[in-house]
Design a protein around this motif. Structure first.
Motif, PDB file in Angstrom:
ATOM      1  N   PHE A 193       0.976  -1.254   0.081  1.00 13.15           N
ATOM      2  CA  PHE A 193      -0.062  -0.152  -0.102  1.00 13.15           C
ATOM      3  C   PHE A 193       1.007   1.340   0.045  1.00 13.15           C
ATOM      4  O   PHE A 193       1.286   1.794   1.120  1.00 13.15           O
ATOM      5  CB  PHE A 193      -1.043  -0.005   1.257  1.00 13.15           C
ATOM      6  N   ILE A 194       1.122   1.707  -1.193  1.00 16.32           N
ATOM      7  CA  ILE A 194       1.997   2.808  -1.379  1.00 16.32           C
ATOM      8  C   ILE A 194       1.350   3.865  -2.051  1.00 16.32           C
ATOM      9  O   ILE A 194       1.694   4.994  -1.829  1.00 16.32           O
ATOM     10  CB  ILE A 194       3.293   2.352  -2.313  1.00 16.32           C
ATOM     11  N   SER A 195       0.465   3.662  -2.820  1.00 13.49           N
ATOM     12  CA  SER A 195      -0.328   4.702  -3.399  1.00 13.49           C
ATOM     13  C   SER A 195      -1.729   4.176  -3.780  1.00 13.49           C
ATOM     14  O   SER A 195      -2.067   2.995  -3.763  1.00 13.49           O
ATOM     15  CB  SER A 195       0.407   5.341  -4.715  1.00 13.49           C
ATOM     16  N   VAL A 196      -2.700   5.201  -4.433  1.00 12.21           N
ATOM     17  CA  VAL A 196      -3.899   4.640  -4.860  1.00 12.21           C
ATOM     18  C   VAL A 196      -3.651   3.644  -6.109  1.00 12.21           C
ATOM     19  O   VAL A 196      -4.735   2.970  -6.126  1.00 12.21           O
ATOM     20  CB  VAL A 196      -4.616   5.689  -5.228  1.00 12.21           C
ATOM     21  N   LYS A 197      -2.737   3.526  -6.551  1.00 16.71           N
ATOM     22  CA  LYS A 197      -2.480   2.505  -7.600  1.00 16.71           C
ATOM     23  C   LYS A 197      -2.632   1.067  -6.964  1.00 16.71           C
ATOM     24  O   LYS A 197      -2.833   0.151  -7.716  1.00 16.71           O
ATOM     25  CB  LYS A 197      -1.062   2.796  -8.457  1.00 16.71           C
ATOM     26  N   ASP A 198      -2.361   0.844  -5.854  1.00 19.28           N
ATOM     27  CA  ASP A 198      -2.438  -0.454  -5.173  1.00 19.28           C
ATOM     28  C   ASP A 198      -3.846  -0.662  -4.951  1.00 19.28           C
ATOM     29  O   ASP A 198      -4.098  -1.813  -4.313  1.00 19.28           O
ATOM     30  CB  ASP A 198      -1.725  -0.306  -3.857  1.00 19.28           C
ATOM     31  N   VAL A 199      -4.711   0.185  -5.031  1.00 21.57           N
ATOM     32  CA  VAL A 199      -6.161  -0.152  -4.610  1.00 21.57           C
ATOM     33  C   VAL A 199      -7.056  -0.447  -5.665  1.00 21.57           C
ATOM     34  O   VAL A 199      -7.399   0.397  -6.502  1.00 21.57           O
ATOM     35  CB  VAL A 199      -6.620   1.155  -3.775  1.00 21.57           C
ATOM     36  N   SER A 259      -0.885  13.482  -2.803  1.00 17.35           N
ATOM     37  CA  SER A 259      -1.514  12.194  -2.530  1.00 17.35           C
ATOM     38  C   SER A 259      -3.106  12.435  -2.590  1.00 17.35           C
ATOM     39  O   SER A 259      -3.871  11.686  -3.072  1.00 17.35           O
ATOM     40  CB  SER A 259      -1.140  11.756  -1.166  1.00 17.35           C
ATOM     41  N   PHE A 260      -3.600  13.759  -1.818  1.00 18.75           N
ATOM     42  CA  PHE A 260      -5.044  14.119  -2.070  1.00 18.75           C
ATOM     43  C   PHE A 260      -5.283  14.101  -3.448  1.00 18.75           C
ATOM     44  O   PHE A 260      -6.560  13.773  -3.828  1.00 18.75           O
ATOM     45  CB  PHE A 260      -5.116  15.191  -1.103  1.00 18.75           C
ATOM     46  N   SER A 261      -4.561  15.008  -4.329  1.00 14.79           N
ATOM     47  CA  SER A 261      -5.058  15.022  -5.626  1.00 14.79           C
ATOM     48  C   SER A 261      -5.233  13.823  -6.200  1.00 14.79           C
ATOM     49  O   SER A 261      -5.954  13.587  -7.360  1.00 14.79           O
ATOM     50  CB  SER A 261      -3.792  16.018  -6.190  1.00 14.79           C
ATOM     51  N   GLN A 262      -4.279  12.807  -6.139  1.00 15.98           N
ATOM     52  CA  GLN A 262      -4.135  11.553  -6.841  1.00 15.98           C
ATOM     53  C   GLN A 262      -5.349  10.739  -6.462  1.00 15.98           C
ATOM     54  O   GLN A 262      -5.879  10.139  -7.423  1.00 15.98           O
ATOM     55  CB  GLN A 262      -2.880  10.648  -6.354  1.00 15.98           C
ATOM     56  N   TRP A 263      -5.591  10.859  -5.139  1.00 16.20           N
ATOM     57  CA  TRP A 263      -6.678   9.990  -4.975  1.00 16.20           C
ATOM     58  C   TRP A 263      -8.319  10.547  -5.144  1.00 16.20           C
ATOM     59  O   TRP A 263      -9.253   9.838  -5.552  1.00 16.20           O
ATOM     60  CB  TRP A 263      -6.873   9.949  -3.085  1.00 16.20           C
ATOM     61  N   VAL A 264      -8.534  11.912  -5.055  1.00 17.28           N
ATOM     62  CA  VAL A 264      -9.832  12.510  -5.444  1.00 17.28           C
ATOM     63  C   VAL A 264      -9.819  12.307  -6.964  1.00 17.28           C
ATOM     64  O   VAL A 264     -10.958  12.185  -7.708  1.00 17.28           O
ATOM     65  CB  VAL A 264      -9.747  14.018  -5.066  1.00 17.28           C
ATOM     66  N   ASN A 265      -9.051  12.562  -7.662  1.00 14.71           N
ATOM     67  CA  ASN A 265      -8.995  12.203  -9.070  1.00 14.71           C
ATOM     68  C   ASN A 265      -9.295  10.724  -9.519  1.00 14.71           C
ATOM     69  O   ASN A 265      -9.985  10.626 -10.284  1.00 14.71           O
ATOM     70  CB  ASN A 265      -7.559  12.612  -9.831  1.00 14.71           C
ATOM     71  N   ALA A 266      -8.800  10.002  -8.636  1.00 17.08           N
ATOM     72  CA  ALA A 266      -9.023   8.436  -9.080  1.00 17.08           C
ATOM     73  C   ALA A 266     -10.302   8.055  -8.494  1.00 17.08           C
ATOM     74  O   ALA A 266     -10.948   7.359  -9.187  1.00 17.08           O
ATOM     75  CB  ALA A 266      -7.931   7.279  -8.307  1.00 17.08           C
ATOM     76  N   TRP A 267     -10.790   8.741  -7.507  1.00 17.29           N
ATOM     77  CA  TRP A 267     -12.160   8.540  -6.925  1.00 17.29           C
ATOM     78  C   TRP A 267     -13.296   8.846  -7.966  1.00 17.29           C
ATOM     79  O   TRP A 267     -14.294   8.092  -8.424  1.00 17.29           O
ATOM     80  CB  TRP A 267     -12.382   9.165  -5.708  1.00 17.29           C
ATOM     81  N   GLY A 268     -13.071   9.884  -8.409  1.00 12.94           N
ATOM     82  CA  GLY A 268     -13.627  10.465  -9.631  1.00 12.94           C
ATOM     83  C   GLY A 268     -15.400  10.760  -9.438  1.00 12.94           C
ATOM     84  O   GLY A 268     -15.992  11.068 -10.395  1.00 12.94           O
ATOM     85  N   LYS A 269     -15.352  11.063  -7.943  1.00 12.14           N
ATOM     86  CA  LYS A 269     -16.703  11.383  -7.631  1.00 12.14           C
ATOM     87  C   LYS A 269     -17.212  12.776  -7.112  1.00 12.14           C
ATOM     88  O   LYS A 269     -18.004  13.207  -6.627  1.00 12.14           O
ATOM     89  CB  LYS A 269     -17.309  10.753  -6.407  1.00 12.14           C
ATOM     90  N   TRP A 292      -9.577   3.500  11.282  1.00  5.58           N
ATOM     91  CA  TRP A 292     -10.360   2.897   9.934  1.00  5.58           C
ATOM     92  C   TRP A 292      -9.782   2.678   8.797  1.00  5.58           C
ATOM     93  O   TRP A 292      -9.665   1.452   8.294  1.00  5.58           O
ATOM     94  CB  TRP A 292     -11.730   3.441  10.180  1.00  5.58           C
ATOM     95  N   ALA A 293      -9.119   3.633   8.209  1.00  7.73           N
ATOM     96  CA  ALA A 293      -8.477   3.522   6.909  1.00  7.73           C
ATOM     97  C   ALA A 293      -7.408   2.529   7.238  1.00  7.73           C
ATOM     98  O   ALA A 293      -6.924   1.747   6.397  1.00  7.73           O
ATOM     99  CB  ALA A 293      -7.721   4.869   6.728  1.00  7.73           C
ATOM    100  N   ALA A 294      -6.574   2.590   8.201  1.00 10.92           N
ATOM    101  CA  ALA A 294      -5.262   1.864   8.361  1.00 10.92           C
ATOM    102  C   ALA A 294      -5.866   0.136   8.620  1.00 10.92           C
ATOM    103  O   ALA A 294      -5.279  -0.613   8.026  1.00 10.92           O
ATOM    104  CB  ALA A 294      -4.644   2.127   9.682  1.00 10.92           C
ATOM    105  N   GLN A 295      -7.052   0.426   9.406  1.00 15.44           N
ATOM    106  CA  GLN A 295      -7.516  -1.077   9.670  1.00 15.44           C
ATOM    107  C   GLN A 295      -8.010  -1.691   8.229  1.00 15.44           C
ATOM    108  O   GLN A 295      -7.883  -3.033   8.131  1.00 15.44           O
ATOM    109  CB  GLN A 295      -8.718  -1.180  10.620  1.00 15.44           C
ATOM    110  N   ALA A 296      -8.679  -1.022   7.551  1.00 12.98           N
ATOM    111  CA  ALA A 296      -9.192  -1.645   6.232  1.00 12.98           C
ATOM    112  C   ALA A 296      -7.854  -2.021   5.235  1.00 12.98           C
ATOM    113  O   ALA A 296      -7.947  -3.334   4.668  1.00 12.98           O
ATOM    114  CB  ALA A 296     -10.023  -0.477   5.341  1.00 12.98           C
ATOM    115  N   VAL A 297      -6.792  -1.365   5.363  1.00 16.15           N
ATOM    116  CA  VAL A 297      -5.608  -1.645   4.604  1.00 16.15           C
ATOM    117  C   VAL A 297      -4.943  -2.993   5.034  1.00 16.15           C
ATOM    118  O   VAL A 297      -4.674  -3.754   4.361  1.00 16.15           O
ATOM    119  CB  VAL A 297      -4.675  -0.403   4.509  1.00 16.15           C
ATOM    120  N   LEU A 298      -4.815  -2.731   6.267  1.00 10.26           N
ATOM    121  CA  LEU A 298      -3.967  -4.063   7.177  1.00 10.26           C
ATOM    122  C   LEU A 298      -4.829  -5.178   6.926  1.00 10.26           C
ATOM    123  O   LEU A 298      -4.339  -6.314   6.542  1.00 10.26           O
ATOM    124  CB  LEU A 298      -3.699  -3.734   8.518  1.00 10.26           C
TER     125      LEU A 298
END
Ligand code: CP
Length: 323
Positions: A4-10, A193-203, A309-315
């Motif tokens: 889990f390094i970037s949004v690309k891992d999700v 990172s915020f930019s990368q995630w909001v763009n990938a989320w697309g909502k 909760w973010a960390a728990q979901a990733v782990l």
């Protein structure tokens, strides 16, 4: 999920957000998932929220979490291949990381950028070397250019806030990332990172505003509307994410530090009663005014609490992938 390094891992952001919110509703529902598993939390730089929330997340999954403050307690690590180690570094990552790979089931690492050489920082050498040599899943606790656990938290917090509104807005929410003044040159990680995630989320309708010469790396911002006019950006905003960053092109500098860029109640009037976000820590009355932070529109505390909760979901996703 392997690392889990970037949004690309999700593979599916919405699914991960729902997983995190399910843990928020029922923190101990997977208490046996991580039994007899161990996570190493390596800090090469300071942290409060990331350190504590990831420890709690691991414990909620039944994992043992061991914190190692490499910057204070460890040997100075060398990351360059073929380095002649006659300087201040004592141990090469290619010797240290495989040992950690045998002690732990997951390795999580915080490494800040030096802000001296852009190419070095943006190569993400440190975290890549841990991935190369540890041989176990690696989680970023903030690297030289990105802070993915923070950004996942931010999407969770935005989604949760929208869901809790009396009536969900018919339009896409308008999210504004605004630069704020600061006394020190800070990394671009959170904003990238915020930019990368909001763009990938697309909502969302996504707008970034900053003074001239504070452009971020386009690989993260592409897709957003970018303006130097903060008032124009704030008009009708539903969420305002406040963050300082140093210059990207002429790397790691402070050009403008105009206090006019600080978010105030007067600027809040321009928005659609926007919720105000910040990753924290925050310099009060430099980055954000007391009146905003202590006012009803600030959601910074719930945002920081959602780090668990973010960390728990990733782990959990990593444990399930590897079980
Ligand atoms: N937001 C954040 O990463 O906080 P810490 O630096 O305290 O971990």
């Amino acid at each position: 999920m392997i690392n889990f390094i970037s949004v690309k891992d999700v593979p599916d952001i919405d699914k991960l957000v729902l997983k995190a919110l399910a843990y928020k509703a029922n923190p101990f529902k997977d208490l046996s998932l991580g039994v007899n598993k161990r996570i190493g939390l390596l800090f090469l730089n300071p942290s409060m929220r990331t350190r504590l929330s990831t420890q709690i997340a691991a414990q909620n999954l039944g994992m043992e979490a061991i914190v190692f403050n490499v910057d204070k307690d460890g040997w100075a690590l060398e990351f360059e291949e073929e380095a002649i180690m006659s300087g201040s570094t004592v141990e090469h990552v290619k010797d240290a990381a495989p040992i950690m790979g045998r002690y732990f089931d997951i390795l999580a690492i915080r490494t800040f950028p030096g802000l001296k050489n852009r190419e070095d920082d943006y190569s993400e050498l440190y975290i890549k070397q841990f991935i190369k040599y540890a041989g176990i899943p690696v989680v970023s606790l903030e690297s030289a250019t990105l802070h993915p656990l923070q950004s996942l938290t931010d999407i969770i917090t935005i989604q949760e806030t929208i869901t809790q509104m009396p009536a969900e807005p018919a339009h896409k929410p308008k999210i504004v990332l605004t630069w704020a003044p600061h006394v020190k040159p800070l990394p671009q990680c959170v904003a990238n990172s915020f930019s990368q995630w909001v763009n990938a989320w697309g909502k969302a309708e996504f707008v970034i505003t900053h003074p001239e010469d504070y452009e971020l790396d386009e690989q993260f911002t592409k897709g957003a509307i970018i303006t130097h006019n903060q008032d124009e950006a704030l008009a009708g905003a539903d969420f305002v994410y406040v963050k300082n960053w140093s210059t990207f092109h002429d790397y790691g500098r402070i050009y403008c530090n105009d206090p006019e860029w600080m978010m105030t109640n007067e600027k809040l009037e321009l928005t659609n009663a926007a919720k105000i976000m910040h990753c924290l820590p925050v310099r009060r009355n430099v980055e954000l005014s007391d009146e905003i932070l202590d006012g009803p529109n600030s959601i910074v505390t719930v945002e920081a609490s959602n780090r668990v909760w973010a960390a728990q979901a990733v782990l959990s996703a990593i444990l399930k992938q590897n079980s």
